[in-house]
Write an enzyme that holds these catalytic residues in place. Structure first.
Site, PDB file in Angstrom:
ATOM      1  N   VAL A  11     -62.433 -50.722   2.339  1.00  0.00           N
ATOM      2  CA  VAL A  11     -62.182 -49.306   2.041  1.00  0.00           C
ATOM      3  C   VAL A  11     -61.199 -48.692   3.042  1.00  0.00           C
ATOM      4  CG1 VAL A  11     -63.261 -47.013   2.055  1.00  0.00           C
ATOM      5  CG2 VAL A  11     -64.312 -48.884   0.809  1.00  0.00           C
ATOM      6  N   PHE A 150     -65.015 -44.370  -4.480  1.00  0.00           N
ATOM      7  CA  PHE A 150     -65.427 -44.999  -5.742  1.00  0.00           C
ATOM      8  C   PHE A 150     -64.532 -46.167  -6.151  1.00  0.00           C
ATOM      9  CE2 PHE A 150     -66.967 -40.629  -5.840  1.00  0.00           C
ATOM     10  CZ  PHE A 150     -68.321 -40.815  -6.141  1.00  0.00           C
ATOM     11  N   ARG A 152     -62.861 -49.792  -6.836  1.00  0.00           N
ATOM     12  CA  ARG A 152     -63.394 -51.130  -7.127  1.00  0.00           C
ATOM     13  C   ARG A 152     -62.527 -52.159  -6.431  1.00  0.00           C
ATOM     14  NH1 ARG A 152     -62.030 -51.060 -13.189  1.00  0.00           N
ATOM     15  NH2 ARG A 152     -60.390 -49.843 -12.231  1.00  0.00           N
ATOM     16  N   ASN A 206     -73.408 -45.744  -8.627  1.00  0.00           N
ATOM     17  CA  ASN A 206     -73.549 -47.202  -8.531  1.00  0.00           C
ATOM     18  C   ASN A 206     -74.834 -47.675  -9.205  1.00  0.00           C
ATOM     19  OD1 ASN A 206     -71.138 -47.648  -7.326  1.00  0.00           O
ATOM     20  ND2 ASN A 206     -71.935 -48.238  -5.328  1.00  0.00           N
ATOM     21  N   GLY A 255     -72.818 -58.748  -8.497  1.00  0.00           N
ATOM     22  CA  GLY A 255     -72.889 -59.117  -7.080  1.00  0.00           C
ATOM     23  C   GLY A 255     -72.009 -58.146  -6.324  1.00  0.00           C
ATOM     24  N   CYS A 258     -71.483 -53.830  -2.904  1.00  0.00           N
ATOM     25  CA  CYS A 258     -71.957 -52.465  -3.188  1.00  0.00           C
ATOM     26  C   CYS A 258     -73.200 -52.408  -4.070  1.00  0.00           C
ATOM     27  CB  CYS A 258     -70.823 -51.667  -3.815  1.00  0.00           C
ATOM     28  SG  CYS A 258     -69.498 -51.374  -2.617  1.00  0.00           S
TER      29      CYS A 258
HETATM   30  N1  NAD Z   1     -65.934 -52.474  -0.564  1.00  0.00           N
HETATM   31  C1  NAD Z   1     -65.867 -51.563  -1.529  1.00  0.00           C
HETATM   32  O1  NAD Z   1     -65.369 -51.831  -2.613  1.00  0.00           O
HETATM   33  C2  NAD Z   1     -66.424 -50.177  -1.318  1.00  0.00           C
HETATM   34  C3  NAD Z   1     -66.145 -49.189  -2.269  1.00  0.00           C
HETATM   35  C4  NAD Z   1     -66.668 -47.906  -2.090  1.00  0.00           C
HETATM   36  C5  NAD Z   1     -67.433 -47.623  -0.959  1.00  0.00           C
HETATM   37  N2  NAD Z   1     -67.687 -48.603  -0.052  1.00  0.00           N
HETATM   38  C6  NAD Z   1     -68.435 -48.241   1.164  1.00  0.00           C
HETATM   39  O2  NAD Z   1     -67.491 -48.099   2.228  1.00  0.00           O
HETATM   40  C7  NAD Z   1     -68.044 -48.555   3.454  1.00  0.00           C
HETATM   41  C8  NAD Z   1     -67.164 -49.657   4.026  1.00  0.00           C
HETATM   42  O3  NAD Z   1     -67.210 -50.759   3.167  1.00  0.00           O
HETATM   43  P1  NAD Z   1     -66.207 -51.985   3.346  1.00  0.00           P
HETATM   44  O4  NAD Z   1     -66.445 -52.901   2.210  1.00  0.00           O
HETATM   45  O5  NAD Z   1     -64.837 -51.488   3.606  1.00  0.00           O
HETATM   46  O6  NAD Z   1     -66.806 -52.638   4.691  1.00  0.00           O
HETATM   47  P2  NAD Z   1     -66.175 -53.785   5.595  1.00  0.00           P
HETATM   48  O7  NAD Z   1     -67.316 -54.504   6.177  1.00  0.00           O
HETATM   49  O8  NAD Z   1     -65.138 -54.527   4.829  1.00  0.00           O
HETATM   50  O9  NAD Z   1     -65.403 -52.985   6.737  1.00  0.00           O
HETATM   51  C9  NAD Z   1     -66.022 -52.216   7.700  1.00  0.00           C
HETATM   52  C10 NAD Z   1     -65.183 -52.306   8.974  1.00  0.00           C
HETATM   53  O10 NAD Z   1     -65.683 -51.373   9.924  1.00  0.00           O
HETATM   54  C11 NAD Z   1     -65.520 -51.950  11.208  1.00  0.00           C
HETATM   55  N3  NAD Z   1     -66.370 -51.218  12.158  1.00  0.00           N
HETATM   56  C12 NAD Z   1     -67.723 -51.169  12.201  1.00  0.00           C
HETATM   57  N4  NAD Z   1     -68.124 -50.356  13.197  1.00  0.00           N
HETATM   58  C13 NAD Z   1     -67.007 -49.859  13.780  1.00  0.00           C
HETATM   59  C14 NAD Z   1     -66.757 -48.964  14.850  1.00  0.00           C
HETATM   60  N5  NAD Z   1     -67.760 -48.375  15.512  1.00  0.00           N
HETATM   61  N6  NAD Z   1     -65.488 -48.708  15.200  1.00  0.00           N
HETATM   62  C15 NAD Z   1     -64.470 -49.284  14.539  1.00  0.00           C
HETATM   63  N7  NAD Z   1     -64.632 -50.126  13.501  1.00  0.00           N
HETATM   64  C16 NAD Z   1     -65.881 -50.408  13.135  1.00  0.00           C
HETATM   65  C17 NAD Z   1     -65.884 -53.407  11.008  1.00  0.00           C
HETATM   66  O11 NAD Z   1     -65.378 -54.225  12.049  1.00  0.00           O
HETATM   67  C18 NAD Z   1     -65.227 -53.681   9.650  1.00  0.00           C
HETATM   68  O12 NAD Z   1     -63.914 -54.172   9.793  1.00  0.00           O
HETATM   69  C19 NAD Z   1     -69.478 -48.997   3.119  1.00  0.00           C
HETATM   70  O13 NAD Z   1     -70.342 -47.915   3.348  1.00  0.00           O
HETATM   71  C20 NAD Z   1     -69.405 -49.305   1.639  1.00  0.00           C
HETATM   72  O14 NAD Z   1     -70.649 -49.146   1.008  1.00  0.00           O
HETATM   73  C21 NAD Z   1     -67.195 -49.872  -0.185  1.00  0.00           C
HETATM   74  O1  UPG Z   2     -69.672 -55.159 -17.397  1.00  0.00           O
HETATM   75  C1  UPG Z   2     -69.769 -55.594 -16.249  1.00  0.00           C
HETATM   76  C2  UPG Z   2     -69.078 -55.030 -15.149  1.00  0.00           C
HETATM   77  C3  UPG Z   2     -69.259 -55.574 -13.896  1.00  0.00           C
HETATM   78  N1  UPG Z   2     -70.074 -56.652 -13.711  1.00  0.00           N
HETATM   79  C4  UPG Z   2     -70.290 -57.180 -12.353  1.00  0.00           C
HETATM   80  O2  UPG Z   2     -70.639 -56.103 -11.497  1.00  0.00           O
HETATM   81  C5  UPG Z   2     -70.194 -56.345 -10.171  1.00  0.00           C
HETATM   82  C6  UPG Z   2     -69.431 -55.148  -9.644  1.00  0.00           C
HETATM   83  O3  UPG Z   2     -68.213 -55.026 -10.337  1.00  0.00           O
HETATM   84  P1  UPG Z   2     -67.223 -53.787 -10.097  1.00  0.00           P
HETATM   85  O4  UPG Z   2     -67.984 -52.538 -10.226  1.00  0.00           O
HETATM   86  O5  UPG Z   2     -66.048 -53.978 -10.956  1.00  0.00           O
HETATM   87  O6  UPG Z   2     -66.758 -54.053  -8.588  1.00  0.00           O
HETATM   88  P2  UPG Z   2     -67.039 -53.369  -7.172  1.00  0.00           P
HETATM   89  O7  UPG Z   2     -65.815 -53.568  -6.385  1.00  0.00           O
HETATM   90  O8  UPG Z   2     -68.339 -53.865  -6.639  1.00  0.00           O
HETATM   91  O9  UPG Z   2     -67.145 -51.778  -7.458  1.00  0.00           O
HETATM   92  C7  UPG Z   2     -68.381 -51.078  -7.560  1.00  0.00           C
HETATM   93  O10 UPG Z   2     -68.890 -50.765  -6.279  1.00  0.00           O
HETATM   94  C8  UPG Z   2     -67.977 -49.989  -5.461  1.00  0.00           C
HETATM   95  C9  UPG Z   2     -68.618 -49.846  -4.107  1.00  0.00           C
HETATM   96  O11 UPG Z   2     -69.545 -48.815  -4.042  1.00  0.00           O
HETATM   97  C10 UPG Z   2     -67.731 -48.648  -6.145  1.00  0.00           C
HETATM   98  O12 UPG Z   2     -66.837 -47.872  -5.347  1.00  0.00           O
HETATM   99  C11 UPG Z   2     -67.148 -48.869  -7.527  1.00  0.00           C
HETATM  100  O13 UPG Z   2     -66.988 -47.619  -8.183  1.00  0.00           O
HETATM  101  C12 UPG Z   2     -68.107 -49.769  -8.318  1.00  0.00           C
HETATM  102  O14 UPG Z   2     -67.547 -50.068  -9.603  1.00  0.00           O
HETATM  103  C13 UPG Z   2     -69.372 -57.624 -10.244  1.00  0.00           C
HETATM  104  O15 UPG Z   2     -70.158 -58.719  -9.801  1.00  0.00           O
HETATM  105  C14 UPG Z   2     -69.046 -57.778 -11.714  1.00  0.00           C
HETATM  106  O16 UPG Z   2     -68.883 -59.124 -12.089  1.00  0.00           O
HETATM  107  C15 UPG Z   2     -70.753 -57.213 -14.776  1.00  0.00           C
HETATM  108  O17 UPG Z   2     -71.509 -58.170 -14.621  1.00  0.00           O
HETATM  109  N2  UPG Z   2     -70.577 -56.672 -16.026  1.00  0.00           N
END
Ligand code: NAD
Ligand code: UPG
Length: 447
Positions: A11, A150, A152, A206, A255, A258
């Site tokens: 993110v 939000f 993906r 989610n 999986g 999130c």
């Molecule tokens: N991955 C996604 O698709 C997604 C989408 C929407 C929301 N989110 C949310 O966003 C947040 C981040 O998710 P992510 O997947 O990017 O995580 P991530 O694990 O990929 O990245 C988090 C980063 O933060 C760093 N970090 C931790 N503590 C720190 C600190 N004190 N100072 C500086 N850096 C620090 C870590 O080293 C790591 O690189 C989570 O709360 C997640 O639920 C993730």
């Molecule tokens: O019809 C579907 C759609 C998705 N998946 C599975 O669901 C998981 C999540 O998929 P997707 O939502 O596309 O990916 P993420 O990157 O995990 O994104 C979700 O999680 C993020 C982290 O919170 C949010 O920001 C996004 O809005 C939300 O879609 C994956 O394993 C997909 O294979 C299914 O099995 N069937």
């Protein structure tokens, strides 16, 4: 505007690069020095379509910089964005230790009035806690605004530039002009609400999407027993505008970093206020069971796993990412090797990450789909990368020892009948499924 991003993961990095692309001056801070070193050399530490190119161009233009010095990033910024991880604890609650440490460091580093914007997914009440932590250390005024993310994975840049909405949670609506300004170029759909509701919107969204997936998977399981076709059922349901076509793909279940953690966290959030979230508990249970079904099907088709070799197509939790957090492949490969099988695995982007979590002498790391299938006693499709859809199934079938194909994502569908001769299983499509242990004929004869 001058932005500091704390946490340069999926993110934080996407957010930093996209805001730099919009012309802002961005400094991304992460405590992981290996990540920062790579980024300084211009190398994206994650795979996300379009990220590498956008990183290069903005680094060249001097709009984005990377540091391990959080205080330096915060100093001189107008807006500080918190994007650190909130993984699950052993009990399923959100682990807020990274957010709390970040808040402490931000509080200590404040060198003037600033807005702190929380993008990390955090339980209701956490932004108030961040505010208290920063206040206990800060010598300057500040405000904390909740702006849940939000995006993906796999579509992260596209989603950032075309969000369905931006949610801004604040308890002082008069103080958010800078945050609204920052997001205006992205969309007109800016939804301002109170902080607690913003925090809840993220978990509820989610949880709802995960619910749709478990729902459609249960319908698929019933389709198998009553002779209906889940792809037809989803398509027919999705045409109802009240339902919509998205998130109705049946298969191995969800999986990723999130849905698994956020569904568990919401169950705990509810539990903490004495509410038993029965529906969401079932969603999690159905999702777990769906993975078990794939293993059961492979056993039904191939018999005992011991001494056999299986091919695995796809290790990432979804296509177009290298992320393997909570990927079905981690469970499935562990189960297969745990029962004495060897596995030959291939993924276009996620092999290195998978290997760092699960490395075993029973796993052979292949560099293309055909070699993963070669000599195998069965093949499982776990991630629906386009590359797999384009493989010549006739060549695959010929290279396998026993042409069993367990299609965990319903990728091949009708194509299986037209071009190949497999003992095939797909979720909720009984007319395509053929198992030699049941005495069926293979799915089709070579064209
Ligand atoms: N991955 C996604 O698709 C997604 C989408 C929407 C929301 N989110 C949310 O966003 C947040 C981040 O998710 P992510 O997947 O990017 O995580 P991530 O694990 O990929 O990245 C988090 C980063 O933060 C760093 N970090 C931790 N503590 C720190 C600190 N004190 N100072 C500086 N850096 C620090 C870590 O080293 C790591 O690189 C989570 O709360 C997640 O639920 C993730
Ligand atoms: O019809 C579907 C759609 C998705 N998946 C599975 O669901 C998981 C999540 O998929 P997707 O939502 O596309 O990916 P993420 O990157 O995990 O994104 C979700 O999680 C993020 C982290 O919170 C949010 O920001 C996004 O809005 C939300 O879609 C994956 O394993 C997909 O294979 C299914 O099995 N069937």
């Amino acid at each position: 505007m001058k932005l500091a991003v704390v946490g340069t993961g999926y993110v934080g990095l996407i957010t930093g690069v996209c805001f730099a692309e919009l012309g802002h001056e961005v400094v991304c801070a992460d405590k992981d020095s290996g990540k920062i070193e790579k980024l300084r050399l211009g190398e994206a530490p994650i795979y996300e379509p379009g990220l590498q190119e956008m990183l290069w161009s903005n680094a060249d233009a001097g709009r984005i910089a990377f540091t391990t010095d959080l205080a330096a990033a915060v100093r001189g910024s107008e807006i500080v964005i918190i994007a650190v991880g909130t993984p699950s604890t052993a009990t399923g609650e959100a682990d807020l230790s990274f957010v709390e440490r970040a808040a402490e460091s931000i509080g200590e580093a404040l060198d003037g009035p600033k807005t702190i914007m929380t993008k990390s997914t955090v339980p209701v009440g956490t932004n108030a806690r961040i505010e208290a932590i920063v206040a206990s250390r800060a010598k300057y005024p500040f405000r904390v605004v909740s702006v849940p993310e939000f995006l993906r994975e796999g579509y992260a840049i596209r989603d950032t530039f075309n969000p369905d909405r931006i949610v801004i949670g604040t308890d002082r609506a008069a103080e958010i002009e800078a945050i609204v300004e920052l997001h205006k170029p992205l969309t007109d759909r800016i939804f301002v609400t109170d902080v607690r509701s913003a925090e809840m919107i993220k978990y509820a969204s989610n949880a709802y999407l995960a619910t749709r997936i478990s729902f459609i998977n249960e319908i698929a399981n019933i389709c198998e027993k009553v002779g209906a076709d889940i792809t037809q059922v989803s398509a027919g349901m999705g045409q109802d505008r009240r339902i919509g076509p998205h998130f109705l793909n049946a298969g191995i279940g969800y999986g990723g970093s999130c849905f698994p953690k956020d569904t568990k966290a919401l169950i705990q959030i509810a539990g903490n206020v004495d509410y038993d979230f029965k529906l969401l508990k079932s969603v999690v249970e159905v999702n777990r069971e769906q993975r078990n079904t794939m293993i059961r099907k492979l056993r039904e088709y191939a018999g005992s796993f011991s001494g056999k070799t299986f091919g695995i197509w796809g290790l990432a939790f979804k296509p177009n990412t290298d992320d393997v957090r909570e990927a079905p492949a981690l469970d499935i490969v562990s189960r297969l090797i745990g029962e004495g099988a060897r596995v030959r695995v291939y993924d276009p982007a996620a092999t290195a990450n998978f290997r760092s979590l699960l490395n075993d002498p029973s796993i052979e790391w292949c560099t293309d789909p055909l070699s993963a299938a070669k000599g195998s006693d069965g093949l499982m499709l776990l991630t629906e990368w386009n590359e797999f859809a384009e493989v010549d199934l006739r060549a695959v079938e010929q290279t396998m020892n026993t042409p069993i194909l367990i299609d965990g994502r319903n990728l091949f569908g009708d194509k299986i009948g037209a071009y190949s001769r497999f003992w095939y299983y797909s979720v909720g499509r009984p007319h395509l499924n053929r198992s030699f242990t049941k005495g069926d004929q293979p799915s089709a004869f070579l064209a």
